[in-house]
Structures are given as C-alpha cells and as structure tokens.
Design an enzyme around this catalytic site. Structure first.
Site, PDB file in Angstrom:
ATOM      1  N   TYR A  53       0.841  -1.207   0.000  1.00 65.44           N
ATOM      2  CA  TYR A  53       0.000   0.000   0.000  1.00 65.44           C
ATOM      3  C   TYR A  53       0.872   1.251   0.000  1.00 65.44           C
ATOM      4  O   TYR A  53       1.839   1.353   0.753  1.00 65.44           O
ATOM      5  CB  TYR A  53      -0.957   0.009   1.186  1.00 65.44           C
ATOM      6  CG  TYR A  53      -2.089  -1.006   1.083  1.00 65.44           C
ATOM      7  CD1 TYR A  53      -2.398  -1.651  -0.119  1.00 65.44           C
ATOM      8  CD2 TYR A  53      -2.884  -1.301   2.193  1.00 65.44           C
ATOM      9  CE1 TYR A  53      -3.438  -2.570  -0.193  1.00 65.44           C
ATOM     10  CE2 TYR A  53      -3.932  -2.217   2.118  1.00 65.44           C
ATOM     11  CZ  TYR A  53      -4.192  -2.858   0.923  1.00 65.44           C
ATOM     12  OH  TYR A  53      -5.234  -3.767   0.853  1.00 65.44           O
ATOM     13  N   SER A 210     -13.348  -2.388  -0.983  1.00 62.62           N
ATOM     14  CA  SER A 210     -14.150  -1.536  -1.879  1.00 62.62           C
ATOM     15  C   SER A 210     -15.645  -1.685  -1.639  1.00 62.62           C
ATOM     16  O   SER A 210     -16.417  -1.842  -2.586  1.00 62.62           O
ATOM     17  CB  SER A 210     -13.824  -1.834  -3.350  1.00 62.62           C
ATOM     18  OG  SER A 210     -12.980  -0.844  -3.882  1.00 62.62           O
ATOM     19  N   PRO A 211     -16.093  -1.635  -0.381  1.00 65.75           N
ATOM     20  CA  PRO A 211     -17.532  -1.811  -0.124  1.00 65.75           C
ATOM     21  C   PRO A 211     -18.381  -0.704  -0.747  1.00 65.75           C
ATOM     22  O   PRO A 211     -19.582  -0.894  -0.943  1.00 65.75           O
ATOM     23  CB  PRO A 211     -17.616  -1.781   1.408  1.00 65.75           C
ATOM     24  CG  PRO A 211     -16.404  -1.019   1.853  1.00 65.75           C
ATOM     25  CD  PRO A 211     -15.326  -1.387   0.862  1.00 65.75           C
ATOM     26  N   LEU A 212     -17.758   0.433  -1.059  1.00 68.50           N
ATOM     27  CA  LEU A 212     -18.488   1.529  -1.716  1.00 68.50           C
ATOM     28  C   LEU A 212     -18.176   1.568  -3.208  1.00 68.50           C
ATOM     29  O   LEU A 212     -18.485   2.546  -3.884  1.00 68.50           O
ATOM     30  CB  LEU A 212     -18.121   2.870  -1.065  1.00 68.50           C
ATOM     31  CG  LEU A 212     -18.292   2.945   0.459  1.00 68.50           C
ATOM     32  CD1 LEU A 212     -17.917   4.336   0.953  1.00 68.50           C
ATOM     33  CD2 LEU A 212     -19.725   2.591   0.849  1.00 68.50           C
ATOM     34  N   ALA A 213     -17.556   0.505  -3.703  1.00 66.50           N
ATOM     35  CA  ALA A 213     -17.204   0.438  -5.126  1.00 66.50           C
ATOM     36  C   ALA A 213     -16.324   1.615  -5.526  1.00 66.50           C
ATOM     37  O   ALA A 213     -16.450   2.149  -6.631  1.00 66.50           O
ATOM     38  CB  ALA A 213     -18.456   0.364  -5.999  1.00 66.50           C
ATOM     39  N   GLY A 214     -15.467   1.991  -4.630  1.00 64.80           N
ATOM     40  CA  GLY A 214     -14.514   3.044  -4.949  1.00 64.80           C
ATOM     41  C   GLY A 214     -15.125   4.425  -5.027  1.00 64.80           C
ATOM     42  O   GLY A 214     -14.482   5.379  -5.445  1.00 64.80           O
ATOM     43  N   GLY A 215     -16.392   4.526  -4.635  1.00 64.70           N
ATOM     44  CA  GLY A 215     -17.022   5.840  -4.649  1.00 64.70           C
ATOM     45  C   GLY A 215     -17.317   6.353  -6.047  1.00 64.70           C
ATOM     46  O   GLY A 215     -17.865   7.441  -6.215  1.00 64.70           O
ATOM     47  N   PHE A 218     -21.307   6.008 -10.068  1.00 68.36           N
ATOM     48  CA  PHE A 218     -22.555   6.666 -10.452  1.00 68.36           C
ATOM     49  C   PHE A 218     -22.560   7.330 -11.816  1.00 68.36           C
ATOM     50  O   PHE A 218     -23.159   8.362 -12.007  1.00 68.36           O
ATOM     51  CB  PHE A 218     -22.957   7.655  -9.362  1.00 68.36           C
ATOM     52  CG  PHE A 218     -23.150   6.982  -8.033  1.00 68.36           C
ATOM     53  CD1 PHE A 218     -22.541   7.467  -6.894  1.00 68.36           C
ATOM     54  CD2 PHE A 218     -23.926   5.836  -7.932  1.00 68.36           C
ATOM     55  CE1 PHE A 218     -22.722   6.833  -5.665  1.00 68.36           C
ATOM     56  CE2 PHE A 218     -24.105   5.203  -6.717  1.00 68.36           C
ATOM     57  CZ  PHE A 218     -23.499   5.687  -5.577  1.00 68.36           C
TER      58      PHE A 218
END
Lengths: 298, 298, 298
Positions: A53, A210-215, A218
């Site tokens: 990382y 990535s629970p928010l799909a990387g933001g 949309f």
C-alpha cells in the site's frame, strides 16, 4: 460495536478500517494517531494493511504514528498482506510486477511489515492474491515458521476463489481465518460465483474491500439505476447518505461480511458505523440487487 | 532424469514421450525402436498412447517395434487411453463420433491396446475425455476387473475438470493417479480454471499435452506478444530454442507437470530434456504469463 | 413403473407429474381427480408443486380435488417448494418480487401449502431457488422444526449449483434428497456445468423441470438442427412423437433423472411413460447432444 470471532482467541470489529490510501491523506503522525483513536472510540479496532500500500509506504506511516502511542497496539488488531511484487523506488531490487509466495519472500515481507508498523506481531497475515505459481508446501512452511516465531498469530487469504482456498488450506496446520474479497452492491462477482457460499460453508466471515465500489459507481446506466434505488432506500431509512445504504447492504448478508472503510475522514468512517443500526428488509436488499443486475432474480 | 512418483510402486519420467503422431513419421519398426531407445537413453521412460491415435494405428506401430526388442518393455511405462469412439476404416462397426465409457467398451479397448502394443499390461489407463454419459459405477467395475486381471496397474483421467475428477474418484477403490490436460504458455485454461489447483489439492502430478501449443502459436497478436517474450527469456537463458522456454515454463509450475513431448525428431525431444536444467525466475515466468494474457496479473 | 429410492423410507416414481400449470387447465375438481387417478394408474405417484404456481392457486385446486377422494393421499408423494416471494393479488402483503428463505417464511409457506393441498404432510419440501440471502442456520432450524412437527418428511433444493448444495447441506441434520433443475436436450447448462456430476457424486437423483424445453424449441437454427435429429431418432425408434425422444434422452443419463411431465392431457403424460421403454444408443444420444451444441464433442 459487534465483533466477529475468527478463532477462540481472536476477534475483529465488524467494521474494519483500511489503510491503503493512508499516504494520500498527508497526515502528520499526530493526525494519524488522532484518526486511529477516533476509530478505536467508535469500536473499530481492526486495521487492514498490506506491504504494497502506498508503494510500500503506508505501513511505515502507520507505524510512525503508533510509535507515538505504543500502548494503542494492544487495543487493536493489525492485518497485513504479502505476495504481490511491485516495481517501486522503495524496492529497487524489484524488476517487474508479479506475485511471489515463496517462503523466502513471505518471511521477508513480514519482517518488513513488522519493522514498518513498529510492532512485534501481526494478528493476521493474508496472501494478497491467488498466485498461479504458489507452492502450497512453501506457504505452509512459512506460516508455521511465522507462527512459531510469534510474528503472526493467524493466517488468511485475499481474493481467493473457493478452489484456491481449499487447496491451500489442505496443506496448512490450521484453518484459514478469513478471505478478503471485493464485495459491493456494484460488484457482485463474489456474491454470485460461490465465494461467499464457500465462506458460509467454511464458517469464516469474509472481509470486503471496496464496499463503496470506490465511490465512483454513479456514471453509467447501471450506476444510474443503482443510485436511484439507493436513494429510495436511503429515504426509507431516513438518511441522505448513500454510503450508509451501501454498507448496510453488505452488512445484511448472512456470511457476516466485515466491510473495510478506507477513508481518512472521520465523518466517512462514521457512516460505516451508523450502517450497523440499519436492518434492510428483503424488499430493500433485493431492490438494490436487482438494480445492480439490471434484472430481477428468476 | 527427475521422476514423479504416482504411487508407491509406479513412477513416470518427468518428460513423457507421446505417440499420437507416430503414424505420421512413417518409421520402419527398426527406426521406431531407435527412437524409443533414444528416449530411454535420455531418461524418458514413459510413453503416452491412446487407442484412437492415428485412427487406431499408432499403438500397433509401436507394438510392432517393441516386438523386435521385447526386453525394452520392462524399462518403460506405457500409458493408454480409451473412451472416445471415432469413425474409422479400422473400426467399421463405429457409426458415429461419440464417447463410450461403458464397462464393455473399456474392457474391449484395453484388450485391443494390449494386443496392438504387444504387451501384457498397461502401467496406466486414462479415460480420455469427460463423458456426459459416464456411469461411474460401470467405470469402477471395469477398473476393478482390469486391475484384478493384471491388465492395468493404475488408472487416471484426461481433460477432466475438478468436479468430474472428484465425482469419478468417489466411486473407485483407488485414487486416480493423474489427469492429463492441455497446458502451455499459449493455452492457460487449465492454469486459470482450478484444474491445476485441484491436482495440487489431490497431490497428483498432471500430465500436459500440447506443451508447445502445437507449434503453431506464432501468427496472431497474442502469439506475436508471446514470441517476443519467449525470445527475450531465451536470450536470458542463453538459448535460441523457444521450445526449451515453453517446456521450462511448464516445468516451473509447482504442480510438477509432466509435459508430453510428441516429436519424432531426436533433437526436438532433447529440447524438452534440456529444459529441465533451467529454472525460470518469477520475473521470467510472469512475463510469459502476461504476454499470453495480454495484461498483467492484478 | 421404475421407482427411485430417495431415502430408505421414500421413493418417487421415475416419471413425476408437475402441477405448475394446473390453474390453466380450468378443470373441475372431478376432472382433476380423474387426471390424478390417470397418473396413478400409469404408476406416476409423485406430484410436484410449489407455493407460487398459478400465482399461489395451484395447490388449492389440487387440494380441492384431493378432498373428494382423500384416500388417494396415501398412494402418492407430494413435493412442494418455497422461498420465492411473488407479487400477487392472492398475497396482498407482498410488496416486491424477491426470495425469502427465513425460518419464519419457510414455516409459513409450508402451513399454507398443507392447508391448500388439504394434507397433513409433504413428502418433500424444496428450497425453490438459491437465495443469495439464505441464512443456512435458519433454513436448518426450519427444516428441523418441520420434521419434528411431522409436516415434512424430507428436504431438497431446486436450481442449486453444486457449491450452493454442499454449503446448505453442511448445516443440515440430514442429507438433501434431490435437486430439481432444468434439463432438456435443448437446455444443457446443468449437463455441462457440473450440476449432474455433483448429483452423481452425492448419490442423489435429480428431478428435471422443462424436460421438453417448454414445447417451444423448434424455431431458431439450433432448434431446426435439434428437430431434424430428434425426428431421425424417432424414426429409428418407430415413433412419430418427438416428446418421447426428448424424455428418453433425459432418462438415459446415468444420474437417473426424474423428468417432470407437466401436461394436463393424458396422452401427453403417457408419452413420458412410453419413453421408459426406449433405451437410446450412444450414437443416438450423442447425435442429439451434438445437434443441440451445434458441434461434436472434442
């Protein structure tokens, strides 16, 4: 906060905080300590790392902060990963991007992680990616040596499919304790291909990256559908924060997924914690699934 | 030459020689004996056959040669396969191309192979293809009968996916000893779909057919990429022979794959043997993988 | 008629009759009884239901008929399914189409089915679809409670892939007794993806829904190929009824598939029964497979 028991001796907080962008936040050690303490106050005690990382820098940033308050170490669980080799100015010996799950590389990676994190042990070490060249006997030897040396307490994997998981585990002295995979309402691969079923069969709780799909979910047609449905469910839940809904969608799955919040902003971390208070109805859960798939279940 | 232990009593040479094009070489029995003896001198003691090779002719060509020096039989392992039915002037009763893994067909095929190969026993019999109509109880009966009669010592499969392998094995008295599958730097299916992982989990060494991808891999975009990388690795290894690199790529895999060299030319067989002396670096192995995939691993 | 033993105490008739379109037939209770008695006379004793068939009406139509001759109950096996939630005027509380395999929903569904079918017990209850939200512990609790209450004798699944099957079974007190999946000469998914192999490995006989591919397989290119081959095989068998060939193709598979005939016409049901007398040759079976795939097996 709810805790997930991985072994008799080890539990993780249901919400995990991930440090893969720690270098981007440009925090001073004092600010990093403040973020860590904020997490601990929320009940988030598990911190997710990997050697690579920040191009091999994030663990050191975390460790430099931890050295300011070393007493925090015993209040947290540290997870790290190894097995990916990246070209980096911080690793001049690396000549190409590949995987390396040799015993030698695993042992060296853990020593680097312990040094950078300024800790004596990892709570959990994960093999970062399924490696087509993985020699499971070597991995088993490395795990045994690390356990015996007190450097790592438990072992798991990341991004493994079920056949890769069971193959590796068949060589190990102890069961793997988790599989950290990508899961979100926008990324259903591991929901649909048997990876989560396998976790249920093995009685292990997966971690979700990535629970928010990387933001960044949309923009296209699928994302518009998904955003509309998330917005509707958010209204039903009485919130305007769609990330709460995305976390709640994951948290509702029976495999007891531990989502990894990866933000440097306290408010964004708190959204994950707030999601624990929701319990989506099946109507809501499937509406989000259907929006993501673009069609109903059969 | 390195040997691979399949059971306590049976081992194969790491490099296997395959006879599927023996009829194309138009060798006299004396020339065939010479080729066999060349293999044996190199340490290649395992010869791979199938009833259907050369439209049911190759086993007889091999057997006619072996009859000139029957003492060679005890210096070699003979593998054959059955289960495919081909239309052929040599099998006028066959009305269509299909699979047949009935007990009757397996027993008949083995008797034909033993007669043609002029031998009393096969070291290993493989079911040639996963047969959607396979009745595993019948296969188990056939294997037991062949074992009891001393006609076949061990049993395996070819081109089986992991679920087909475990299903059949669940009906058998003894574990399957190998799975012969297509593997090459140009054909990654079995590397990527869990077939090799399953072999590792079962502790069996796979055999690889078409390890050079049929020699015809160098025309399209993928092949150009692959040839460039193979050429670079060949230079690093100090050879101009790309087939050595292709063999070395397979030999490096932890599942201890036994590649099947299928050439009638001694020099081409020797290339496989020379590949045993190389040990590709992970940089080299992954560079070839990446060239084949067209992208890096994640 | 041949019977398939599911457990020591329970067997199904090889041909099953399916009631999913019972509401379409517009039969009086007397006519429904006549159809049921016709099936029983043919040896078809197993009747397949689901709560949702006919938008939650078919079970009641069947039960109303059964109440005219309650003595028929002991001559038959009743299978039902639950787990799908449909919007329906007969279920005004349902707000959306989704799955629900919670303990509460399973228990409620079975009570509804028992009431509508006018029976005290189901011989077999199936989870209708693999549910991404299935909590296997809850399903296990529901099954135990239903067994203990004498409401359901055995349990199975429908449309499950092998990993979903083994995951659920790992939580249950007793093995699942069947998996009802779509299989026909026109729909090969479960033939090719390991689902039938898994049934063979588990020693369970699958049930096949849509064994005639819905009767609507004869329009596109694939269907023309398939119809031509079915017609040729029908001629070889001495019949003009292609549905007999379609049933015979399924019945020939070694996993002992139980096809579900779903017609309200006695003659169409009889076609399935007649198919039991054929034994396709492998030439015929593979010719149909090849026509469906559009190419030969390798």
């Amino acid at each position: 906060m709810q805790r997930i028991q991985l072994t008799e001796e080890l539990s993780f907080s249901r919400i995990v905080h991930g440090m893969w962008r720690l270098n981007d936040w440009k925090y001073t050690p004092e600010q990093t300590v403040e973020l860590i303490e904020h997490c601990l106050e929320q009940g988030i005690t598990t911190f997710d790392h990997a050697d690579i990382y920040g191009s091999y820098t994030c663990e050191k940033i975390f460790g430099d902060a931890l050295s300011l308050k070393p007493e925090l170490r015993e209040q947290m669980e540290l997870v790290s990963k190894c097995g990916i080799v990246l070209e980096s100015e911080n690793r001049p010996a690396h000549k190409s991007h590949h995987y390396n799950t040799s015993k030698e590389h695993i042992l060296l990676s853990v020593d680097n992680s312990l040094r950078d994190l300024q800790t004596d042990y990892l709570d959990t070490l994960l093999i970062h990616r399924p490696d087509p060249m993985m020699n499971p006997e070597e991995v088993a030897e490395a795990f045994s040596a690390l356990k015996k040396a007190g450097k790592v307490r438990t072992f798991g994997v990341s991004n493994f499919k079920s056949h890769q998981f069971s193959m590796l585990e068949s060589y190990l002295d102890e069961p793997l304790v988790t599989n950290q995979v990508e899961v979100s309402a926008a990324q259903l691969e591991n929901v649909q291909d048997g990876t989560l079923d396998h976790a249920l069969e093995k009685r292990i709780a997966p971690m979700a990256w990535s629970p928010l799909a990387g933001g960044a979910i949309f923009s296209d047609e699928k994302s518009v559908r998904l955003k509309d449905t998330l917005t509707q469910v958010a209204e039903e839940l009485g919130t305007e924060d769609l990330s709460e809904v995305l976390y709640a969608w994951i948290l509702r799955h029976p495999s007891q997924i531990m989502p990894i919040a990866g933000s440097g902003k306290k408010e964004r971390i708190n959204a994950a914690v707030r999601a624990l208070d929701y319990h989506l109805t099946l109507d809501q859960w499937f509406a989000i699934l259907h929006a993501s798939m673009g069609h109903d279940v059969p």
